[in-house]
Design a protein around this motif. Structure first.
Motif, PDB file in Angstrom:
ATOM      1  N   GLU A   1     -14.261 150.578  10.927  1.00  0.00           N
ATOM      2  CA  GLU A   1     -13.682 150.134  12.194  1.00  0.00           C
ATOM      3  C   GLU A   1     -14.733 149.499  13.104  1.00  0.00           C
ATOM      4  OE1 GLU A   1     -11.124 152.016   9.947  1.00  0.00           O
ATOM      5  OE2 GLU A   1     -12.920 153.082  10.634  1.00  0.00           O
ATOM      6  N   THR A   2     -15.953 150.027  13.092  1.00  0.00           N
ATOM      7  CA  THR A   2     -17.015 149.421  13.905  1.00  0.00           C
ATOM      8  C   THR A   2     -17.384 148.048  13.365  1.00  0.00           C
ATOM      9  OG1 THR A   2     -17.912 151.583  14.501  1.00  0.00           O
ATOM     10  CG2 THR A   2     -19.369 149.695  14.782  1.00  0.00           C
ATOM     11  N   VAL A   3     -17.485 147.929  12.058  1.00  0.00           N
ATOM     12  CA  VAL A   3     -17.783 146.619  11.454  1.00  0.00           C
ATOM     13  C   VAL A   3     -16.709 145.611  11.836  1.00  0.00           C
ATOM     14  CG1 VAL A   3     -18.010 145.350   9.285  1.00  0.00           C
ATOM     15  CG2 VAL A   3     -19.111 147.580   9.537  1.00  0.00           C
ATOM     16  N   LEU A   4     -15.444 146.030  11.723  1.00  0.00           N
ATOM     17  CA  LEU A   4     -14.334 145.144  12.058  1.00  0.00           C
ATOM     18  C   LEU A   4     -14.378 144.742  13.527  1.00  0.00           C
ATOM     19  CD1 LEU A   4     -11.723 143.761  11.136  1.00  0.00           C
ATOM     20  CD2 LEU A   4     -10.496 145.903  11.618  1.00  0.00           C
ATOM     21  N   LEU A   5     -14.653 145.703  14.412  1.00  0.00           N
ATOM     22  CA  LEU A   5     -14.734 145.413  15.844  1.00  0.00           C
ATOM     23  C   LEU A   5     -15.844 144.418  16.140  1.00  0.00           C
ATOM     24  CD1 LEU A   5     -14.035 145.925  18.849  1.00  0.00           C
ATOM     25  CD2 LEU A   5     -15.652 147.846  18.777  1.00  0.00           C
ATOM     26  N   MET A   6     -17.046 144.679  15.619  1.00  0.00           N
ATOM     27  CA  MET A   6     -18.180 143.820  15.931  1.00  0.00           C
ATOM     28  C   MET A   6     -18.007 142.409  15.363  1.00  0.00           C
ATOM     29  SD  MET A   6     -19.878 145.697  17.891  1.00  0.00           S
ATOM     30  CE  MET A   6     -21.201 144.522  18.141  1.00  0.00           C
ATOM     31  N   ARG A   7     -17.413 142.305  14.185  1.00  0.00           N
ATOM     32  CA  ARG A   7     -17.160 140.983  13.605  1.00  0.00           C
ATOM     33  C   ARG A   7     -16.105 140.224  14.420  1.00  0.00           C
ATOM     34  NH1 ARG A   7     -15.783 140.692   7.600  1.00  0.00           N
ATOM     35  NH2 ARG A   7     -16.404 138.523   7.966  1.00  0.00           N
ATOM     36  N   THR A   8     -15.094 140.952  14.894  1.00  0.00           N
ATOM     37  CA  THR A   8     -14.044 140.317  15.701  1.00  0.00           C
ATOM     38  C   THR A   8     -14.606 139.855  17.037  1.00  0.00           C
ATOM     39  OG1 THR A   8     -12.402 141.766  14.662  1.00  0.00           O
ATOM     40  CG2 THR A   8     -11.728 140.610  16.651  1.00  0.00           C
ATOM     41  N   LEU A   9     -15.436 140.682  17.661  1.00  0.00           N
ATOM     42  CA  LEU A   9     -16.082 140.281  18.922  1.00  0.00           C
ATOM     43  C   LEU A   9     -16.936 139.041  18.715  1.00  0.00           C
ATOM     44  CD1 LEU A   9     -17.192 143.773  20.322  1.00  0.00           C
ATOM     45  CD2 LEU A   9     -15.303 142.352  21.154  1.00  0.00           C
ATOM     46  N   GLN A  10     -17.656 139.001  17.584  1.00  0.00           N
ATOM     47  CA  GLN A  10     -18.493 137.835  17.281  1.00  0.00           C
ATOM     48  C   GLN A  10     -17.633 136.589  17.088  1.00  0.00           C
ATOM     49  OE1 GLN A  10     -20.149 137.901  13.407  1.00  0.00           O
ATOM     50  NE2 GLN A  10     -21.544 136.187  13.745  1.00  0.00           N
ATOM     51  N   GLN A  11     -16.558 136.706  16.321  1.00  0.00           N
ATOM     52  CA  GLN A  11     -15.690 135.565  16.039  1.00  0.00           C
ATOM     53  C   GLN A  11     -15.000 135.047  17.294  1.00  0.00           C
ATOM     54  OE1 GLN A  11     -13.241 137.386  13.080  1.00  0.00           O
ATOM     55  NE2 GLN A  11     -14.811 137.276  11.479  1.00  0.00           N
ATOM     56  N   GLN A  12     -14.643 135.953  18.192  1.00  0.00           N
ATOM     57  CA  GLN A  12     -13.972 135.553  19.420  1.00  0.00           C
ATOM     58  C   GLN A  12     -14.952 135.268  20.551  1.00  0.00           C
ATOM     59  OE1 GLN A  12     -10.612 137.892  20.598  1.00  0.00           O
ATOM     60  NE2 GLN A  12      -9.727 137.990  18.552  1.00  0.00           N
ATOM     61  N   ARG A  13     -16.242 135.323  20.227  1.00  0.00           N
ATOM     62  CA  ARG A  13     -17.299 135.016  21.188  1.00  0.00           C
ATOM     63  C   ARG A  13     -17.210 135.870  22.459  1.00  0.00           C
ATOM     64  NH1 ARG A  13     -19.951 130.502  19.499  1.00  0.00           N
ATOM     65  NH2 ARG A  13     -18.851 129.191  17.984  1.00  0.00           N
ATOM     66  N   VAL A  14     -16.931 137.138  22.257  1.00  0.00           N
ATOM     67  CA  VAL A  14     -16.915 138.082  23.374  1.00  0.00           C
ATOM     68  C   VAL A  14     -18.333 138.598  23.568  1.00  0.00           C
ATOM     69  CG1 VAL A  14     -15.971 140.243  24.258  1.00  0.00           C
ATOM     70  CG2 VAL A  14     -14.538 138.732  22.871  1.00  0.00           C
ATOM     71  N   ARG A  15     -18.860 138.422  24.758  1.00  0.00           N
ATOM     72  CA  ARG A  15     -20.248 138.796  25.032  1.00  0.00           C
ATOM     73  C   ARG A  15     -20.308 139.938  26.043  1.00  0.00           C
ATOM     74  NH1 ARG A  15     -20.724 136.005  21.152  1.00  0.00           N
ATOM     75  NH2 ARG A  15     -21.741 133.980  20.973  1.00  0.00           N
ATOM     76  N   SER A  16     -21.379 140.705  25.960  1.00  0.00           N
ATOM     77  CA  SER A  16     -21.646 141.749  26.955  1.00  0.00           C
ATOM     78  C   SER A  16     -23.158 141.882  27.097  1.00  0.00           C
ATOM     79  CB  SER A  16     -21.027 143.080  26.524  1.00  0.00           C
ATOM     80  OG  SER A  16     -21.679 143.548  25.354  1.00  0.00           O
ATOM     81  N   LYS A  17     -23.570 142.693  28.029  1.00  0.00           N
ATOM     82  CA  LYS A  17     -25.004 142.910  28.224  1.00  0.00           C
ATOM     83  C   LYS A  17     -25.576 143.891  27.214  1.00  0.00           C
ATOM     84  CE  LYS A  17     -24.705 141.850  33.162  1.00  0.00           C
ATOM     85  NZ  LYS A  17     -24.798 142.375  34.549  1.00  0.00           N
ATOM     86  N   GLY A  18     -24.666 144.567  26.499  1.00  0.00           N
ATOM     87  CA  GLY A  18     -25.127 145.488  25.477  1.00  0.00           C
ATOM     88  C   GLY A  18     -23.969 146.212  24.816  1.00  0.00           C
ATOM     89  N   VAL A  19     -24.165 146.572  23.555  1.00  0.00           N
ATOM     90  CA  VAL A  19     -23.230 147.446  22.840  1.00  0.00           C
ATOM     91  C   VAL A  19     -23.986 148.740  22.579  1.00  0.00           C
ATOM     92  CG1 VAL A  19     -21.805 147.789  20.801  1.00  0.00           C
ATOM     93  CG2 VAL A  19     -22.038 145.492  21.791  1.00  0.00           C
ATOM     94  N   PHE A  20     -23.517 149.802  23.223  1.00  0.00           N
ATOM     95  CA  PHE A  20     -24.229 151.075  23.214  1.00  0.00           C
ATOM     96  C   PHE A  20     -23.315 152.105  22.576  1.00  0.00           C
ATOM     97  CE2 PHE A  20     -25.485 155.132  24.921  1.00  0.00           C
ATOM     98  CZ  PHE A  20     -26.853 155.066  25.088  1.00  0.00           C
ATOM     99  N   SER A  21     -23.588 152.464  21.335  1.00  0.00           N
ATOM    100  CA  SER A  21     -22.708 153.387  20.630  1.00  0.00           C
ATOM    101  C   SER A  21     -23.338 154.772  20.514  1.00  0.00           C
ATOM    102  CB  SER A  21     -22.355 152.838  19.249  1.00  0.00           C
ATOM    103  OG  SER A  21     -23.511 152.444  18.550  1.00  0.00           O
ATOM    104  N   VAL A  22     -22.504 155.741  20.135  1.00  0.00           N
ATOM    105  CA  VAL A  22     -22.944 157.129  20.002  1.00  0.00           C
ATOM    106  C   VAL A  22     -22.426 157.682  18.677  1.00  0.00           C
ATOM    107  CG1 VAL A  22     -22.988 159.417  21.055  1.00  0.00           C
ATOM    108  CG2 VAL A  22     -22.812 157.386  22.513  1.00  0.00           C
ATOM    109  N   LEU A  23     -23.339 158.182  17.846  1.00  0.00           N
ATOM    110  CA  LEU A  23     -22.968 158.752  16.548  1.00  0.00           C
ATOM    111  C   LEU A  23     -22.051 157.809  15.779  1.00  0.00           C
ATOM    112  CD1 LEU A  23     -22.307 162.450  17.642  1.00  0.00           C
ATOM    113  CD2 LEU A  23     -24.261 161.603  16.335  1.00  0.00           C
ATOM    114  N   ASN A  24     -22.411 156.538  15.800  1.00  0.00           N
ATOM    115  CA  ASN A  24     -21.537 155.520  15.237  1.00  0.00           C
ATOM    116  C   ASN A  24     -21.675 155.411  13.725  1.00  0.00           C
ATOM    117  OD1 ASN A  24     -20.863 152.476  14.554  1.00  0.00           O
ATOM    118  ND2 ASN A  24     -19.831 152.995  16.466  1.00  0.00           N
ATOM    119  N   GLY A  25     -20.566 155.121  13.067  1.00  0.00           N
ATOM    120  CA  GLY A  25     -20.566 155.055  11.613  1.00  0.00           C
ATOM    121  C   GLY A  25     -21.233 153.832  11.035  1.00  0.00           C
ATOM    122  N   ALA A  26     -21.437 152.786  11.847  1.00  0.00           N
ATOM    123  CA  ALA A  26     -22.018 151.544  11.326  1.00  0.00           C
ATOM    124  C   ALA A  26     -23.309 151.140  12.029  1.00  0.00           C
ATOM    125  CB  ALA A  26     -21.008 150.399  11.444  1.00  0.00           C
TER     126      ALA A  26
END
Length: 407
Positions: free
Chosen positions: A248-273
């Protein structure tokens, strides 16, 4: 007639002499015999939803056992070697309980592993019926060590420790950068792990000046993250905090990249990817700069670097599960060495009094309080140029944080 009796007596005398010599030599023969192997139960989910992590855990345990045996085994027990008895938890609690029953029947001295919280909960409970020592490798739910089970020990940090550290680390990193992040969107899987983490973040972060714009739940497995990405785009948060498993994290990050959604940071906790090199290597652009508060090896320990090199030279991927399970086996060996016994009570007492420091994790000396190693803590990692680096705390870091990103 007399001659015949004399001949027989001579032969009997020679036989008796040989038997006597053998008896005199017997203690030496007994001393030279190899002591019986110490069976160690390794429980990992190598089929089902958690098979990738289970495979990493198995590799770490195998390498730990090989290390113990190469160092001469358990000297207090005559150099007895470890022998792995492997059990597939099949990624579900019911199967894990069945495997614990089998491991106990095979006479294992202890069980190591489990990975997923539900598996560890069920397996350690089943092991407690036999007073069988159980070392949890990863399972983070705090219920594991809140049931008063004297047989259960978690070497790595659990949910509360990791979440507390994550919040503290986020504040420190954001403050050091001039407080660029003020708004946050939480994205989490809708199970025990993700929902619990998101709830704690939503409760604690506003106390430190952060505004939670939304908390978006998704199922596991999830097939599409387009709507999640569109929602994040519309909210324009400074930070995105995903609490999900690998796919799910891989899918989310790839979708954000494809849709050019930007932020100042992606800060995860105990993340699977986010702390998984497979993601980094398969989707380097989507993974770049993602941060995670998670388990990782100590990059400043030569033994950790050598083990990683050994694993990768064998054509296998490296992950924190390997480092944790490797360290768990060394921890167990230290306990059995000090106990001088494989009796369950003796091993449990030795684990409970452990001050073990020979691990490859970014921890202090081992100290179990109610089954939790209070010397354990997570670190902050970040994907940088195709590798995973430790960026915080400083005493374990091998890189500086790349933050904030250009939104």
């Amino acid at each position: 007639m007399t001659m015949k009796r004399t001949s027989i007596n001579r032969r009997n005398f020679m036989k008796a002499g040989a038997a006597g010599a053998a008896m005199l030599a017997a203690p030496g023969i007994l001393r030279a015999q190899t002591p019986p192997a110490i069976k160690i139960g390794i429980l990992q989910p190598v089929t089902g939803a958690f098979s990738m992590d289970g495979g990493f855990g198995r590799t770490g345990a195998e390498l730990g056992i090989a290390k113990v045996n190469a160092m001469g085994g358990i000297k207090a027990l005559g150099g007895a070697k470890f022998e792995m008895v492997f059990a597939d938890a099949r990624s579900n609690p019911e199967a894990a309980v069945q495997e614990v029953e089998q491991l106990n029947a095979q006479g294992v001295a202890a069980i190591v592993g489990g990975f997923a919280s539900p598996v560890c909960l069920a397996a350690s409970q089943a092991a407690s019926r036999y007073n069988l020592p159980y070392i949890v490798d990863v399972g983070v739910t705090d219920q594991i060590i809140q049931r008063g089970l004297k047989n259960t020990f978690r070497f790595s940090p659990g949910f509360s420790l990791c979440t507390k550290a994550a919040i503290e680390n986020l504040i420190k990193i954001n403050d050091a950068a001039g407080k660029p992040a003020k708004t946050i969107v939480l994205v989490h899987e809708d199970g025990l792990f993700g929902s619990g983490l998101a709830k704690m973040m939503a409760t604690e972060l506003p106390k430190h000046g952060f505004e939670i714009l939304d908390s978006i739940a998704h199922p596991t497995p999830a097939r599409d993250m387009s709507n999640v990405a569109l929602r994040i785009r519309s909210l324009k948060p400074d930070l995105i905090i995903p609490s999900s498993y690998y796919g799910e994290t891989v899918l989310l990050m790839r979708t954000l990249q494809q849709q050019r959604v930007r932020s100042k940071g992606v800060f995860s906790v105990l993340n699977g990817a986010a702390s998984n090199l497979r993601f980094v290597r398969e989707f380097p652009e989507a993974a770049e700069n993602i941060m995670d508060c998670n388990h990782w090896h100590d990059p400043r320990k030569p033994q950790a670097l050598e083990l990683r090199k050994q694993v990768e030279a064998a054509g296998k991927g490296w992950n924190y599960n390997i480092a944790i399970n490797y360290s768990d086996i060394l921890l167990l060996a230290d306990a059995i060495e000090r106990a001088g016994s494989v009796a369950h009570d003796a091993v449990i007492a030795a684990l409970a009094s452990s001050t073990f420091e020979g691990h490859i994790m970014p921890y202090g000396p081992t100290k179990f309080v109610d089954g939790q190693n209070t010397g354990a803590a997570p670190v902050m990692t970040q994907v940088q140029k195709g590798d995973i680096k430790v960026i915080f705390p400083e005493e374990f870091s091998d890189a500086k944080a790349n933050y904030p990103l250009k939104a």
